[in-house]
Design a protein around this motif. Structure first.
Motif, PDB file in Angstrom:
ATOM      1  N   LYS A   1      -2.971  -3.471 -10.498  1.00  0.00           N
ATOM      2  CA  LYS A   1      -3.214  -3.557  -8.881  1.00  0.00           C
ATOM      3  C   LYS A   1      -1.743  -3.121  -8.467  1.00  0.00           C
ATOM      4  O   LYS A   1      -0.843  -3.525  -8.748  1.00  0.00           O
ATOM      5  N   LYS A   2      -2.229  -2.468  -7.278  1.00  0.00           N
ATOM      6  CA  LYS A   2      -0.687  -1.989  -6.476  1.00  0.00           C
ATOM      7  C   LYS A   2       0.468  -1.564  -7.402  1.00  0.00           C
ATOM      8  O   LYS A   2       1.478  -1.565  -6.958  1.00  0.00           O
ATOM      9  N   ALA A   3      -0.156  -0.620  -8.142  1.00  0.00           N
ATOM     10  CA  ALA A   3       0.862   0.057  -9.250  1.00  0.00           C
ATOM     11  C   ALA A   3       1.982   0.804  -8.293  1.00  0.00           C
ATOM     12  O   ALA A   3       3.244   0.891  -8.686  1.00  0.00           O
ATOM     13  N   MET A   4       1.629   1.498  -7.219  1.00  0.00           N
ATOM     14  CA  MET A   4       2.540   2.394  -6.547  1.00  0.00           C
ATOM     15  C   MET A   4       2.282   2.070  -5.169  1.00  0.00           C
ATOM     16  O   MET A   4       1.184   1.803  -4.561  1.00  0.00           O
ATOM     17  N   VAL A   5       3.416   2.252  -4.215  1.00  0.00           N
ATOM     18  CA  VAL A   5       3.192   2.216  -2.804  1.00  0.00           C
ATOM     19  C   VAL A   5       3.749   3.793  -2.222  1.00  0.00           C
ATOM     20  O   VAL A   5       4.691   4.241  -2.601  1.00  0.00           O
ATOM     21  N   ILE A   6       3.070   4.406  -1.481  1.00  0.00           N
ATOM     22  CA  ILE A   6       3.331   5.565  -0.869  1.00  0.00           C
ATOM     23  C   ILE A   6       3.131   5.375   0.418  1.00  0.00           C
ATOM     24  O   ILE A   6       1.972   5.316   0.829  1.00  0.00           O
ATOM     25  N   ASN A   7       4.064   5.878   1.404  1.00  0.00           N
ATOM     26  CA  ASN A   7       3.788   5.677   2.727  1.00  0.00           C
ATOM     27  C   ASN A   7       3.101   4.545   3.224  1.00  0.00           C
ATOM     28  O   ASN A   7       2.399   4.623   3.972  1.00  0.00           O
ATOM     29  N   GLY A   8       3.533   3.336   2.599  1.00  0.00           N
ATOM     30  CA  GLY A   8       3.098   2.205   2.856  1.00  0.00           C
ATOM     31  C   GLY A   8       1.590   1.574   2.782  1.00  0.00           C
ATOM     32  O   GLY A   8       1.011   0.658   2.795  1.00  0.00           O
ATOM     33  N   THR A   9       1.511   2.659   1.596  1.00  0.00           N
ATOM     34  CA  THR A   9      -0.410   2.644   1.183  1.00  0.00           C
ATOM     35  C   THR A   9      -0.244   2.208  -0.295  1.00  0.00           C
ATOM     36  O   THR A   9       0.439   2.862  -0.928  1.00  0.00           O
TER      37      THR A   9
END
Length: 168
Positions: free
Chosen positions: A146-154
């Motif tokens: 879960k939430k493995a990556m964050v791209i531009n706040g997403t």
């Protein structure tokens, strides 16, 4: 379609396709274009010439249109494992079996490495075509990051998948 292991001489073609992948499908990779935009051809050449990784390319009329990398684990306690990274097929070649051919070649290579018994990969949880391909090749989902990556706040979740090889 020709599928073969890439070598240092393929570095510039690989670099071009890798940058395309990072730009067009940022949620599919933990690396970003910003991470690799200044990598020189030599850095990719060293990656492709490594004895410890296997990067396979799909060529359509001499044009590199897809790639996948198999990385066997090096530590003694993990030598029964390998990982799939950097799977990408250019959009114009999707839906024609290119990804399947690349994955089959990586799986075949893993099977030829006598110590490898299982192959792991991660896939963006929303990438249904990729998950369907991997499942059709025998990969099973064993967990979620879960939430493995964050791209531009997403945040983006990833599914964790494994294939257990049949060893004779």
């Amino acid at each position: 379609m020709e599928i073969r292991r890439l070598i240092g001489g393929d570095a510039e073609s690989y670099r071009t396709l890798r940058h395309e992948a990072l730009l067009k499908n940022p949620v599919a990779f933990s690396s970003s274009y910003e991470d690799e935009m200044y990598y020189e051809e030599q850095e990719y050449r060293q990656r492709l010439d490594s004895k410890f990784t296997y990067t396979f390319g799909a060529f359509n009329e001499r044009q590199l249109v897809g790639v996948v990398t198999l990385v066997p684990e090096g530590k003694v306690k993990l030598k029964h494992r390998a990982n799939i990274f950097a799977m990408y097929v250019t959009p114009s070649q999707r839906g024609h079996g290119t990804g399947r051919l690349l994955m089959k070649k990586a799986i075949q290579q893993a099977a030829e490495l006598t110590s490898v018994e299982q192959i792991y990969l991660t896939v963006n949880a929303s990438n249904e075509p990729a998950k369907k391909l991997y499942a059709s090749l025998g990969f099973e989902t064993y967990g979620a990051d879960k939430k493995a990556m964050v791209i531009n706040g997403t945040y983006h979740d990833e599914d964790l998948m494994v294939l257990f090889l049949e060893k004779a």
